[in-house]
Design an enzyme around this catalytic site. Structure first.
Site, short mmCIF file in Angstrom:
data_model
loop_
_atom_site.label_atom_id
_atom_site.label_comp_id
_atom_site.label_asym_id
_atom_site.label_seq_id
_atom_site.Cartn_x
_atom_site.Cartn_y
_atom_site.Cartn_z
N CYS A 185 5.89 6.81 3.99
CA CYS A 185 4.65 6.02 3.83
C CYS A 185 3.85 6.43 2.60
CB CYS A 185 3.80 6.13 5.08
SG CYS A 185 4.57 5.32 6.51
N HIS A 235 3.70 -4.69 3.97
CA HIS A 235 3.69 -5.11 5.37
C HIS A 235 3.23 -6.55 5.46
CE1 HIS A 235 4.19 -1.12 7.18
NE2 HIS A 235 3.32 -0.67 6.30
N HIS A 237 4.92 0.51 -0.47
CA HIS A 237 5.69 -0.36 0.41
C HIS A 237 4.76 -1.48 0.89
CE1 HIS A 237 3.72 2.48 3.14
NE2 HIS A 237 3.85 1.57 4.10
N HIS A 272 -1.94 -10.53 -0.50
CA HIS A 272 -1.16 -10.36 -1.74
C HIS A 272 -1.84 -9.44 -2.75
CE1 HIS A 272 1.22 -13.54 0.03
NE2 HIS A 272 2.19 -13.16 -0.79
N GLU A 292 0.09 -3.39 12.05
CA GLU A 292 0.79 -3.02 10.82
C GLU A 292 2.26 -3.43 10.88
OE1 GLU A 292 1.78 1.09 8.58
OE2 GLU A 292 -0.35 0.71 8.97
N HIS A 340 0.85 -1.19 0.00
CA HIS A 340 0.00 0.00 0.00
C HIS A 340 0.88 1.24 0.00
CE1 HIS A 340 -0.30 0.83 4.67
NE2 HIS A 340 0.91 0.53 4.31
#
Length: 119
Positions: free
Chosen positions: A26, A32, A30, A70, A109, A15
């Site tokens: 952010c 997570h 990137h 994914h 997160e 995201h």
């Protein structure tokens, strides 16, 4: 007896956060390894001895997890600005119809950053 049950699920996703200022890390794409805790709460019926089967919670979670795992979250309807807060509220909205005892959704997160949402 009042209890809270927790069932967790993981998903991997990318995201970016378009509401963050230009130049903020952010704001760039990137990923997570997210973990979500789904909490249901209620009174245990003495004759049953349990609130609900964990398998029922897992069955409710699976379609939600499949929409996130994914994927680029920004491309999921309702997650165009996928902050932890927005993700938590989105998961709540998807689960509440099938889990009426839903009490809380916690989106982890990172290992040290999470959001608690209680509707």
């Amino acid at each position: 007896m009042h209890v809270r049950l927790v069932k967790s699920f993981d998903f991997e996703a990318a995201h970016w956060l378009p509401s963050f200022p230009e130049g903020h890390k952010c704001r760039r794409l990137h990923g997570h390894s997210f973990r979500v805790d789904v909490v249901v709460a209620g009174e245990v019926a003495p004759e049953k001895g349990y609130l609900m089967d964990y398998g029922e919670i897992k069955a409710a979670i699976e379609p939600v997890r499949a929409k996130l795992d994914h994927f680029c979250l920004n491309e999921v309807a309702g997650l165009e600005n996928p902050t932890s807060e927005v993700i938590a509220a989105w998961v709540w909205a998807k689960l509440k119809p099938t889990l009426p005892m839903l009490a809380e959704v916690v989106v982890h997160e990172t290992c040290t950053s999470r959001c608690h949402y209680s509707g």
